[in-house]
Design an enzyme around this catalytic site. Sequence first.
Site, PDB file in Angstrom:
ATOM      1  N   GLY A   8       0.792  -1.226   0.000  1.00  0.00           N
ATOM      2  CA  GLY A   8       0.000   0.000   0.000  1.00  0.00           C
ATOM      3  C   GLY A   8       0.826   1.278   0.000  1.00  0.00           C
ATOM      4  CB  SER A   9       4.349   2.139  -0.780  1.00  0.00           C
ATOM      5  OG  SER A   9       4.500   1.777  -2.146  1.00  0.00           O
ATOM      6  CB  ILE A  86     -12.213  -4.483 -11.603  1.00  0.00           C
ATOM      7  CG1 ILE A  86     -11.074  -3.882 -10.757  1.00  0.00           C
ATOM      8  CG2 ILE A  86     -13.540  -3.810 -11.275  1.00  0.00           C
ATOM      9  CD1 ILE A  86     -11.221  -4.073  -9.258  1.00  0.00           C
ATOM     10  CG  ASN A 100      -3.780  -0.814 -12.509  1.00  0.00           C
ATOM     11  OD1 ASN A 100      -3.663  -1.051 -11.314  1.00  0.00           O
ATOM     12  ND2 ASN A 100      -3.062  -1.406 -13.440  1.00  0.00           N
ATOM     13  CG  HIS A 102       1.586  -2.147 -15.274  1.00  0.00           C
ATOM     14  ND1 HIS A 102       1.270  -3.391 -14.762  1.00  0.00           N
ATOM     15  CD2 HIS A 102       2.555  -2.345 -16.192  1.00  0.00           C
ATOM     16  CE1 HIS A 102       2.031  -4.301 -15.354  1.00  0.00           C
ATOM     17  NE2 HIS A 102       2.815  -3.695 -16.219  1.00  0.00           N
ATOM     18  CG  ASP A 143      -1.932  -4.334 -16.832  1.00  0.00           C
ATOM     19  OD1 ASP A 143      -1.192  -5.302 -16.641  1.00  0.00           O
ATOM     20  OD2 ASP A 143      -2.484  -3.682 -15.927  1.00  0.00           O
ATOM     21  CD  GLU A 172       4.873   1.927  -9.119  1.00  0.00           C
ATOM     22  OE1 GLU A 172       3.768   1.631  -8.624  1.00  0.00           O
ATOM     23  OE2 GLU A 172       5.808   1.114  -9.252  1.00  0.00           O
TER      24      GLU A 172
HETATM   25  C1  GRF Z   1       3.350  -1.171  -7.450  1.00  0.00           C
HETATM   26  O1  GRF Z   1       4.581  -1.425  -8.070  1.00  0.00           O
HETATM   27  C2  GRF Z   1       2.283  -1.022  -8.494  1.00  0.00           C
HETATM   28  O2  GRF Z   1       2.750  -0.461  -9.690  1.00  0.00           O
HETATM   29  C3  GRF Z   1       1.859  -2.439  -8.736  1.00  0.00           C
HETATM   30  O3  GRF Z   1       1.950  -3.085  -7.481  1.00  0.00           O
HETATM   31  C4  GRF Z   1       2.860  -2.377  -6.663  1.00  0.00           C
HETATM   32  C5  GRF Z   1       2.114  -1.953  -5.433  1.00  0.00           C
HETATM   33  O4  GRF Z   1       2.977  -1.479  -4.496  1.00  0.00           O
HETATM   34  N1  GRF Z   1       0.531  -2.476  -9.279  1.00  0.00           N
HETATM   35  P1  GRF Z   1       2.327  -0.866  -3.151  1.00  0.00           P
HETATM   36  O5  GRF Z   1       1.424  -1.929  -2.556  1.00  0.00           O
HETATM   37  O6  GRF Z   1       1.545   0.355  -3.559  1.00  0.00           O
HETATM   38  O7  GRF Z   1       3.500  -0.551  -2.280  1.00  0.00           O
END
Ligand code: GRF
Length: 188
Positions: A8-9, A86, A100, A102, A143, A172
């Site tokens: 969940g970062s 989903i 989303n 990715h 995706d 991200e």
């Molecule tokens: C991230 O690399 C995201 O791109 C992918 O899964 C990972 C999730 O990381 N879908 P976090 O749980 O948000 O830390």
Amino acid sequence: MFFASGSGSNFQAVIDAIQNNEIEAVITGLITDKESAGALLRAKNHQIETKVILNFGSASSNEELEQQLQIWNPDLIVLAGFLRKIPTNIIRQYPDKIINIHPALLPKFGGKGFYGRHVHNAVIEAGETKSGCTVHYVNEEYDEGAIIRQSIVDVHPEDSAETLAKRVLSEEHKALPAVIKQILNQNN
Ligand code: GRF
């Protein structure tokens, strides 16, 4: 609202952006398919409502999911490290309202099975010199929805999946809040 299956970062990056008044929004809730998801703890630390749906994808869980979304009535649904598909009925109920993130430069290195380190391993094995992350709309194929934003990073010759993942993840954490801000500003 958010869907997350992992630490969940990315979810946390958006929580922080809202706390820092970079984004004007309220996170109505978090849905996860894993009781062990670190994202659950992050939600609880910020008094964000959570729902764990274990048998995700089954008819009964779809019903539960639809009801929860009707209660939360989100303007935007964010998949941030969510590993399940989903259901089509949800995608149709929220057209162009599901995004989303990715950890690669779609359309390459996306689709079923391309998640977590599998993505970064494939990028390294393909000899790519660039990688990055993609924020895109979610449609009924993994995706493949319209791309909203991409951030690019270098792939270093000595990179492992872990070192590349770390470099991409830091991008991200900037891209996702920026896209959410952009979309919500559009709606106002
Ligand atoms: C991230 O690399 C995201 O791109 C992918 O899964 C990972 C999730 O990381 N879908 P976090 O749980 O948000 O830390």
